[in-house]
Write a protein that holds these residues in place. Structure first.
Motif, short mmCIF file in Angstrom:
data_model
loop_
_atom_site.label_atom_id
_atom_site.label_comp_id
_atom_site.label_asym_id
_atom_site.label_seq_id
_atom_site.Cartn_x
_atom_site.Cartn_y
_atom_site.Cartn_z
N LEU A 18 0.85 -1.19 0.00
CA LEU A 18 0.00 0.00 0.00
C LEU A 18 0.89 1.24 0.00
O LEU A 18 2.06 1.17 0.35
CB LEU A 18 -0.87 0.04 1.25
N SER A 19 0.28 2.35 -0.34
CA SER A 19 1.00 3.62 -0.29
C SER A 19 1.00 4.16 1.14
O SER A 19 0.15 3.77 1.95
CB SER A 19 0.33 4.64 -1.22
N PRO A 20 1.90 5.06 1.46
CA PRO A 20 1.95 5.62 2.81
C PRO A 20 0.70 6.44 3.17
O PRO A 20 0.45 6.70 4.34
CB PRO A 20 3.18 6.51 2.80
N GLU A 26 -7.81 0.36 5.45
CA GLU A 26 -7.50 -0.12 4.10
C GLU A 26 -6.48 -1.27 4.17
O GLU A 26 -6.61 -2.26 3.45
CB GLU A 26 -6.95 1.00 3.24
N ALA A 27 -5.50 -1.12 5.03
CA ALA A 27 -4.48 -2.16 5.18
C ALA A 27 -5.10 -3.46 5.66
O ALA A 27 -4.80 -4.54 5.14
CB ALA A 27 -3.39 -1.70 6.15
N ALA A 28 -5.98 -3.37 6.65
CA ALA A 28 -6.64 -4.58 7.17
C ALA A 28 -7.47 -5.24 6.08
O ALA A 28 -7.48 -6.47 5.96
CB ALA A 28 -7.51 -4.22 8.37
N ILE A 42 4.98 1.11 0.61
CA ILE A 42 5.94 1.46 -0.43
C ILE A 42 5.55 2.80 -1.05
O ILE A 42 4.39 3.01 -1.40
CB ILE A 42 5.98 0.36 -1.52
N ASP A 43 6.53 3.69 -1.19
CA ASP A 43 6.24 5.00 -1.78
C ASP A 43 6.18 4.91 -3.30
O ASP A 43 6.41 3.85 -3.88
CB ASP A 43 7.23 6.07 -1.28
N THR A 44 5.87 6.03 -3.94
CA THR A 44 5.68 6.04 -5.40
C THR A 44 6.97 5.73 -6.16
O THR A 44 6.92 5.30 -7.31
CB THR A 44 5.12 7.39 -5.87
N LEU A 49 9.03 1.79 2.88
CA LEU A 49 9.11 2.66 4.06
C LEU A 49 8.89 1.88 5.35
O LEU A 49 9.38 2.27 6.41
CB LEU A 49 8.08 3.77 3.96
N GLY A 50 8.10 0.80 5.25
CA GLY A 50 7.80 0.04 6.45
C GLY A 50 6.95 -1.17 6.15
O GLY A 50 6.66 -1.49 4.99
N ILE A 51 6.56 -1.83 7.24
CA ILE A 51 5.70 -3.00 7.15
C ILE A 51 4.64 -2.87 8.25
O ILE A 51 4.93 -2.40 9.35
CB ILE A 51 6.50 -4.31 7.30
#
Length: 146
Positions: A18-20, A26-28, A42-44, A49-51
């Motif tokens: 997903l985007s930041p 939305e993630a769930a 993940i950025d564009t 950036l993270g998990i």
């Protein structure tokens, strides 16, 4: 028999991301739809950036009564997660999971390409046994050295 590496062990080679700007809700939903326990943020430019993991949702969102629809993933994700290379033996990755208390390890190539996420579920019993034996050995050495 040669030990598998982490890239060989993952059944799904698609990256769930997903985007930041995404919300925790939305993630769930994405994790539920993909039947997975984590999502990479993940950025564009394609930089991880993270998990965000199931555990993050439980401990950083639900336990703190945050509004999942309004909370951005960047507020509760694990920033700059430890990553492994695709060639890492599965037992070495399992050892990292055991010693660090992680459940997921992003797999990133030496060129920086995000290839997937390794989980303990991807390991075979013999690979887990090997990692546990090594962890027990390390503990006994540390105890002996004081």
């Amino acid at each position: 028999m040669a030990e598998r590496n982490v890239f060989q062990s993952i059944p799904h080679r698609r990256v769930v991301s997903l985007s930041p700007q995404a919300s925790v809700w939305e993630a769930a939903c994405v994790m539920t739809k993909a039947n997975c326990g984590s999502v990479l943020i993940i950025d564009t430019a394609g930089v991880m950036l993270g998990i965000l993991t199931e555990r993050d949702l439980m401990t950083r969102v639900l336990a703190k009564a945050l509004n999942a629809e309004k909370t951005p993933v960047t507020e509760v994700m694990t920033h700059n997660p430890l990553c492994v290379v695709p060639e890492m033996p599965v037992s070495d990755a399992v050892l990292i999971l055991l010693e660090r208390g992680f459940r997921h390890l992003p797999i990133v190539s030496s060129a920086g390409q995000i290839l997937g996420v390794f989980s303990i579920r991807d390991a075979l019993p013999r690979e887990i046994d090997s990692a546990v034996s090594l962890a027990e050995f390390r503990d006994s050495v540390n105890d002996a050295l004081g």
